[in-house]
Structures are given as C-alpha cells and as structure tokens.
Design a protein around this motif. Structure first.
Motif, PDB file in Angstrom:
ATOM      1  N   LYS A  57       0.824  -1.205   0.000  1.00 46.05           N
ATOM      2  CA  LYS A  57       0.000   0.000   0.000  1.00 46.05           C
ATOM      3  C   LYS A  57       0.862   1.259   0.000  1.00 46.05           C
ATOM      4  N   GLU A 116     -14.044   0.124  -4.140  1.00 46.74           N
ATOM      5  CA  GLU A 116     -13.568  -0.508  -2.912  1.00 46.74           C
ATOM      6  C   GLU A 116     -14.756  -1.072  -2.124  1.00 46.74           C
ATOM      7  N   ASP A 172      -8.384   3.298   4.210  1.00 45.37           N
ATOM      8  CA  ASP A 172      -9.520   3.860   3.455  1.00 45.37           C
ATOM      9  C   ASP A 172     -10.890   3.394   3.969  1.00 45.37           C
TER      10      ASP A 172
HETATM   11  C1  PEP Z   1      -5.821   2.244  -4.144  1.00 43.96           C
HETATM   12  O1  PEP Z   1      -6.292   1.969  -5.269  1.00 43.96           O
HETATM   13  O2  PEP Z   1      -6.078   1.590  -3.117  1.00 43.96           O
HETATM   14  C2  PEP Z   1      -5.014   3.472  -4.031  1.00 43.96           C
HETATM   15  C3  PEP Z   1      -4.055   3.576  -3.125  1.00 43.96           C
HETATM   16  O3  PEP Z   1      -5.381   4.441  -4.877  1.00 43.96           O
HETATM   17  P1  PEP Z   1      -4.618   5.758  -5.384  1.00 43.96           P
HETATM   18  O4  PEP Z   1      -3.292   5.299  -5.892  1.00 43.96           O
HETATM   19  O5  PEP Z   1      -5.542   6.257  -6.447  1.00 43.96           O
HETATM   20  O6  PEP Z   1      -4.523   6.697  -4.218  1.00 43.96           O
END
Ligand code: PEP
Ligand code: MN
Length: 332
Positions: free
Chosen positions: A125, A292, A303
């Motif tokens: 992440k 999501e 998130d």
């Molecule tokens: C994600 O898709 O979980 C993500 C981190 O998105 P982004 O790169 O658009 O912030």
C-alpha cells in the motif's frame, strides 16, 4: 512529431534521421517510427522520401493520440474485452488492502458470487503516513494468488515502489500503478517491458497532459495495453477527499484511444457518495469502474470511510446494469 519510416531504409540511415530529429525509435504494429519532442513541427524537404507519413499531434501526447490511432484500443481481461468496439464496462472491486487471508478470501468469494470477475486489493500500500498499515507485502501477493486459484477471478494489485516491482508483475493479471507512483519512471519503464495490462492512475496533481505523458512512457517502451484511471484530483475543495474529473474523462475519450476507467471510491473518499458517482461514470460509457468493497468497512485498516459494505454493493449493482444498458453498454 510521429515520423513513420518507409520500409527499406538501412539501420545507418534510420540512425542518422533519429539523431538529426533527436527522436526515439519505436516499433508499432510492424512500422518503424521516430518520435520527436513537441518542439519539432516539420521535417526537411530533403527527408520527405524517407517517411511514409508524418503526424504532428501538437504535443507529447503522441502514441496515445487518436490523430495517430483513431480507433479505440481494445484490451482483453480474462473472459472480457474492454475498450475497442466492445461497449463494455468492466466492474473491478475489492477491499483497499489485503488485510488477512480470511478477509480477502471472504470478500473475493462474495464478489465472485455477484458475478464480479476482477478482484482488486493492495498488497503493497502507498500510504501518506508511515505509521498507518502499509500492506502485507509479499504475503499479500501470495494470498491474491490463492484467490485467483480459488475463485477464477483476475487480480489487479498495485506496484508501490521499485523494491517489489518484479514480484507484483509476476503475480498480478493487471498491474496497477497508483496515483503517487504515476511519476515513478522506474515503475513506468518496468511496466513498459511487462507483458500484462497496466492500469495507470492519474496523480491527484497531474494535468491531463502529464497523465497521458506518463502513459506514453509505457507505450513507447513496448507495452500497448495501458488503461487510464481517473481517481480524483486535488482542487480547492476540502469537503470531499478529491474532486472527480469527469470533464477530464470526456476530454480523454475524445483525444486518446486508450480504455478509460473511473475510481469513484478514492475520488469521493466517503462511501455515501460512491454509488451516485459510479452511476455517473458508467453513464459516460467508460471501459471500467474500480470500487472498494469491504466486509466491515468500519474496521478496514485503510480507506475505511470510502469502502462499500456488501449490502451497499448489492444495492448499487443493479442500477449500474441499468445505466450501462441505457447508453448501449453492458456491465461485465
Ligand atoms: C488504491 O487503489 O487503493 C489506491 C491507493 O489508490 P490511489 O493510488 O488512487 O490513491
Ligand atoms: Mn484505497
């Protein structure tokens, strides 16, 4: 400019022309091309016989531009073809992150039962704070591999940085380049030599020009399978996480031949707005949406505020089919 070379030129002649026009050499569907930067708008008359055609798109959006390739690029994802003439909107869904084997498998099995064929979840992440959950890393990739085997779903997961780019490319079916990684040229170049589709997210501070130029790195490096993803840009507005740029999507559809996907979850940042924004995106005839979904959003490790519960996803899905049908598309 795009300078399409005539067949039969010697390597030395091509090299001389490349040097003269400070151009990159690229192969595209059997044609040899020289790509100059956008400061060059014409060629010397004496070189005219060397080129089959010359195209000035007016900027460094070149291989992605419809002036070069008018027809939309089609990409096959598992059993579905998106982009091209397909009129299909691919639903890709899953939790922000792989948090554990049980959590990810449970969500994947639920989504597979709902007919979703692409599972999205991050193993590495990209977080704004170093003190928050950073993903399970390699273990997360192994769980995604198991999910593919157990459910038959295609996997999309993100590359965060150069330390694990090969591992992600090897495991995933679609490589996600996160918004913050859009400017990482190591990642872009690795994606250029990968033989898998790449979903490139727009950096929240990137103009459309900069966004598509990032895609050009992948295209000119040899990978034609690039999907552009609008996921919200930063504006003066603070009440929502980002501002979804659907006007930008309209611009991209007109000028760029690559499939376009919208991620309303990261744009809004708040789950209550996601259904309306997803319907709005589907109504634009995009190639896909990225959502999501979490079994228990309140307990999500990243998130949390924006993830849909299973119940919210259940309620949303029929309306997406209806909106897609209304514009002659099919949600798949
Ligand atoms: C994600 O898709 O979980 C993500 C981190 O998105 P982004 O790169 O658009 O912030
Ligand atoms: Mn997320």
């Amino acid at each position: 400019m795009i300078l399409e070379l005539q067949a039969g030129l010697s390597p030395t002649e091509i090299q001389q022309l490349a040097e003269k026009y400070r151009a990159e050499q690229v192969q595209w569907n059997g044609s040899a091309l020289l790509l100059t930067d956008s400061s060059i708008h014409q060629i010397d008359q004496q070189d005219a016989d060397s080129f089959r055609q010359t195209i000035d798109t007016g900027s460094d959006i070149q291989l992605a531009h419809r002036d070069w390739q008018p027809q939309s690029t089609g990409i096959t994802i598992g059993e579905h073809a998106i982009g091209g003439q397909s009129n299909k909107t691919l639903l890709m869904a899953g939790p922000c992150a792989v948090e554990s084997r049980e959590q990810a498998m449970h969500t994947a099995q639920y989504l597979a039962q709902q007919g979703v064929t692409v599972f999205r979840a991050g193993a590495f992440k990209s977080r704004t704070s170093p003190y928050t959950f950073q993903g399970l890393g390699q273990e997360g990739l192994e769980i995604l591999d198991e999910i593919r085997t157990a459910t038959g779903m295609q996997i999309i997961t993100e590359v965060r940085d150069a330390t694990h780019v090969d591992a992600v490319i090897e495991t995933t079916d679609i490589i996600q380049v996160g918004a913050k990684a859009m400017y990482d040229h190591g990642i872009l170049r690795a994606c250029a030599s990968a033989r898998k589709p790449v979903l490139l997210k727009r950096h929240f501070g990137a103009t459309l020009q900069e966004f598509v130029q990032a895609a050009e790195f992948i295209l000119m490096g040899g990978n034609r399978e690039v999907i552009l993803c609008e996921r919200g840009i930063r504006t003066f507005e603070k009440r929502t996480r980002f501002t979804i740029d659907l006007t930008g999507v309209a611009w991209l559809k007109q000028h760029v031949h690559l499939p376009i996907v919208v991620d309303p979850s990261h744009a809004m940042g708040l789950s209550y707005g996601v259904p309306d924004l997803t319907r709005a995106a589907v109504a634009m005839g995009v190639a896909g949406v990225l959502l999501e979904v979490h079994a228990n959003p309140a307990k999500a490790l990243s998130d949390a505020a924006q993830q849909l519960s299973f119940q919210e996803f259940d309620q949303l899905k029929p309306s997406l089919h209806a909106v897609a049908e209304a514009i002659g598309y099919q949600l798949c």
